[in-house]
Motif scaffolding. Structure first.
Motif, PDB file in Angstrom:
ATOM      1  N   THR A   1       0.435  -0.973   0.123  1.00  0.00           N
ATOM      2  CA  THR A   1      -0.210   0.142   0.447  1.00  0.00           C
ATOM      3  C   THR A   1       1.251   1.145   0.154  1.00  0.00           C
ATOM      4  OG1 THR A   1      -1.419  -1.119   0.802  1.00  0.00           O
ATOM      5  CG2 THR A   1      -1.524   1.284   1.063  1.00  0.00           C
ATOM      6  N   ARG A   2       2.222   1.518   0.998  1.00  0.00           N
ATOM      7  CA  ARG A   2       2.503   2.555   0.647  1.00  0.00           C
ATOM      8  C   ARG A   2       3.460   2.460  -0.734  1.00  0.00           C
ATOM      9  NH1 ARG A   2       5.572   0.279   5.737  1.00  0.00           N
ATOM     10  NH2 ARG A   2       4.086   0.923   8.094  1.00  0.00           N
ATOM     11  N   LEU A   3       3.719   1.218  -0.653  1.00  0.00           N
ATOM     12  CA  LEU A   3       4.738   1.393  -2.547  1.00  0.00           C
ATOM     13  C   LEU A   3       3.054   2.250  -3.484  1.00  0.00           C
ATOM     14  CD1 LEU A   3       6.612  -1.492  -2.519  1.00  0.00           C
ATOM     15  CD2 LEU A   3       7.321   0.706  -2.855  1.00  0.00           C
TER      16      LEU A   3
ATOM     17  N   ILE B   1      -7.583  -3.519   1.352  1.00  0.00           N
ATOM     18  CA  ILE B   1      -6.733  -2.187   1.369  1.00  0.00           C
ATOM     19  C   ILE B   1      -6.228  -1.862   0.447  1.00  0.00           C
ATOM     20  CG2 ILE B   1      -5.104  -0.666   3.161  1.00  0.00           C
ATOM     21  CD1 ILE B   1      -5.351  -1.924   5.376  1.00  0.00           C
ATOM     22  N   GLU B   2      -5.145  -2.934   0.061  1.00  0.00           N
ATOM     23  CA  GLU B   2      -4.468  -2.695  -1.185  1.00  0.00           C
ATOM     24  C   GLU B   2      -4.954  -2.609  -2.530  1.00  0.00           C
ATOM     25  OE1 GLU B   2      -2.221  -6.211  -0.977  1.00  0.00           O
ATOM     26  OE2 GLU B   2      -1.437  -6.019   0.547  1.00  0.00           O
ATOM     27  N   ARG B   3      -6.481  -3.316  -2.857  1.00  0.00           N
ATOM     28  CA  ARG B   3      -7.269  -3.249  -4.345  1.00  0.00           C
ATOM     29  C   ARG B   3      -7.655  -1.468  -4.406  1.00  0.00           C
ATOM     30  NH1 ARG B   3     -11.219  -7.197  -6.924  1.00  0.00           N
ATOM     31  NH2 ARG B   3     -12.325  -5.814  -8.157  1.00  0.00           N
ATOM     32  N   PHE B   4      -8.287  -0.858  -2.649  1.00  0.00           N
ATOM     33  CA  PHE B   4      -8.614   0.753  -2.600  1.00  0.00           C
ATOM     34  C   PHE B   4      -7.167   1.938  -3.704  1.00  0.00           C
ATOM     35  CE2 PHE B   4      -9.156   4.314  -1.007  1.00  0.00           C
ATOM     36  CZ  PHE B   4     -10.562   4.194  -1.237  1.00  0.00           C
ATOM     37  N   ALA B   5      -6.565   1.315  -2.840  1.00  0.00           N
ATOM     38  CA  ALA B   5      -4.858   2.353  -3.123  1.00  0.00           C
ATOM     39  C   ALA B   5      -4.341   1.516  -4.419  1.00  0.00           C
ATOM     40  CB  ALA B   5      -3.318   0.872  -1.787  1.00  0.00           C
ATOM     41  N   ALA B   6      -4.859   1.003  -5.318  1.00  0.00           N
ATOM     42  CA  ALA B   6      -4.645   1.041  -6.452  1.00  0.00           C
ATOM     43  C   ALA B   6      -5.402   1.511  -7.346  1.00  0.00           C
ATOM     44  CB  ALA B   6      -4.337  -0.960  -6.808  1.00  0.00           C
TER      45      ALA B   6
ATOM     46  N   LEU C   1      -6.528   4.285  -6.121  1.00  0.00           N
ATOM     47  CA  LEU C   1      -7.244   5.903  -5.211  1.00  0.00           C
ATOM     48  C   LEU C   1      -5.501   5.808  -6.756  1.00  0.00           C
ATOM     49  CD1 LEU C   1      -7.181   5.959  -2.002  1.00  0.00           C
ATOM     50  CD2 LEU C   1      -8.163   7.422  -4.042  1.00  0.00           C
ATOM     51  N   ALA C   2      -4.356   5.066  -6.841  1.00  0.00           N
ATOM     52  CA  ALA C   2      -3.443   5.265  -7.533  1.00  0.00           C
ATOM     53  C   ALA C   2      -3.579   5.356  -9.067  1.00  0.00           C
ATOM     54  CB  ALA C   2      -1.978   4.303  -7.275  1.00  0.00           C
ATOM     55  N   HIS C   3      -4.359   4.943  -9.357  1.00  0.00           N
ATOM     56  CA  HIS C   3      -4.907   4.860 -10.753  1.00  0.00           C
ATOM     57  C   HIS C   3      -3.800   3.377 -10.984  1.00  0.00           C
ATOM     58  CE1 HIS C   3      -7.088   8.011 -11.425  1.00  0.00           C
ATOM     59  NE2 HIS C   3      -5.940   8.798 -10.541  1.00  0.00           N
ATOM     60  N   LEU C   4      -3.728   2.480 -10.606  1.00  0.00           N
ATOM     61  CA  LEU C   4      -2.818   1.248 -10.739  1.00  0.00           C
ATOM     62  C   LEU C   4      -3.991   0.371 -10.919  1.00  0.00           C
ATOM     63  CD1 LEU C   4       0.084   1.477  -8.064  1.00  0.00           C
ATOM     64  CD2 LEU C   4       0.052   2.623 -11.028  1.00  0.00           C
ATOM     65  N   TYR C   5      -4.465   0.491 -11.105  1.00  0.00           N
ATOM     66  CA  TYR C   5      -5.930  -0.677 -11.461  1.00  0.00           C
ATOM     67  C   TYR C   5      -7.155  -0.636 -12.048  1.00  0.00           C
ATOM     68  CZ  TYR C   5      -8.685  -4.427  -9.742  1.00  0.00           C
ATOM     69  OH  TYR C   5     -10.177  -5.727 -10.046  1.00  0.00           O
TER      70      TYR C   5
ATOM     71  N   LEU D   1       3.583   5.450  -6.289  1.00  0.00           N
ATOM     72  CA  LEU D   1       3.862   5.616  -6.973  1.00  0.00           C
ATOM     73  C   LEU D   1       2.579   6.275  -7.876  1.00  0.00           C
ATOM     74  CD1 LEU D   1       4.273   1.717  -7.946  1.00  0.00           C
ATOM     75  CD2 LEU D   1       5.882   3.442  -8.538  1.00  0.00           C
ATOM     76  N   GLY D   2       2.138   6.386  -7.152  1.00  0.00           N
ATOM     77  CA  GLY D   2       0.384   7.793  -6.983  1.00  0.00           C
ATOM     78  C   GLY D   2       0.858   8.524  -7.084  1.00  0.00           C
ATOM     79  N   LYS D   3       1.291   8.641  -6.361  1.00  0.00           N
ATOM     80  CA  LYS D   3       1.790   9.797  -5.572  1.00  0.00           C
ATOM     81  C   LYS D   3       0.421  10.387  -5.060  1.00  0.00           C
ATOM     82  CE  LYS D   3       4.667  12.109  -9.015  1.00  0.00           C
ATOM     83  NZ  LYS D   3       5.397  10.704  -9.324  1.00  0.00           N
ATOM     84  N   VAL D   4      -0.276  10.004  -4.055  1.00  0.00           N
ATOM     85  CA  VAL D   4      -1.316   9.924  -3.203  1.00  0.00           C
ATOM     86  C   VAL D   4      -0.637  10.670  -2.315  1.00  0.00           C
ATOM     87  CG1 VAL D   4      -3.146   8.908  -2.190  1.00  0.00           C
ATOM     88  CG2 VAL D   4      -2.630   8.060  -4.153  1.00  0.00           C
ATOM     89  N   PRO D   5      -1.423  11.901  -1.457  1.00  0.00           N
ATOM     90  CA  PRO D   5      -0.968  11.516  -0.316  1.00  0.00           C
ATOM     91  C   PRO D   5      -1.106  11.118   0.971  1.00  0.00           C
ATOM     92  CG  PRO D   5      -1.622  13.394  -1.519  1.00  0.00           C
ATOM     93  CD  PRO D   5      -1.820  12.671  -1.994  1.00  0.00           C
ATOM     94  N   PHE D   6      -0.523  10.843   1.732  1.00  0.00           N
ATOM     95  CA  PHE D   6      -1.737   9.433   3.157  1.00  0.00           C
ATOM     96  C   PHE D   6       0.154  10.108   4.028  1.00  0.00           C
ATOM     97  CE2 PHE D   6       1.802   7.173   1.498  1.00  0.00           C
ATOM     98  CZ  PHE D   6       2.259   6.002   2.782  1.00  0.00           C
ATOM     99  N   GLU D   7      -0.932   9.923   5.481  1.00  0.00           N
ATOM    100  CA  GLU D   7      -0.209   9.679   6.847  1.00  0.00           C
ATOM    101  C   GLU D   7      -0.028   8.669   6.422  1.00  0.00           C
ATOM    102  OE1 GLU D   7      -1.334  10.698  11.357  1.00  0.00           O
ATOM    103  OE2 GLU D   7      -2.441  11.359  10.190  1.00  0.00           O
TER     104      GLU D   7
END
Length: 81
Positions: free
Chosen positions: A21-23, A70-75, A77-81, A27-33
């Motif tokens: 998820t961090r990666l 979480i990984e699916r949602f992150a992908a 958001l990052a336009h990887l999926y 990669l998608g330049k998604v700002p996160f804490e």
């Protein structure tokens, strides 16, 4: 999905279940804490997490549990999926 106002990933300071998820966010330049929990903090935090587990992703006040979800949602958001 549209970019949320706040994204917070809570996981241990390890490159295990939380690292993909961090990666993806990087990669998608998604700002996160990136909240990294120590093993000393974990017993106190455990009862407040869904299923008593990490990782946990909080998106605009909504909590998402389970690494696969979480990984699916992150992908997305990052336009990887």
């Amino acid at each position: 999905p549209p970019m949320p106002k706040s994204v917070k990933l809570t996981y241990f300071n390890l490159s295990a279940k939380g690292e993909p998820t961090r990666l993806m966010f990087a990669l998608g330049k998604v700002p996160f804490e990136d909240k990294r929990v120590t093993f000393e903090e974990w017993p106190e935090l455990k009862s407040s997490t869904p299923f008593g587990q990490l990782p946990v992703l909080e998106v605009d006040g909504t909590t998402i549990a389970q690494a696969g979800a979480i990984e699916r949602f992150a992908a997305k958001l990052a336009h990887l999926y």
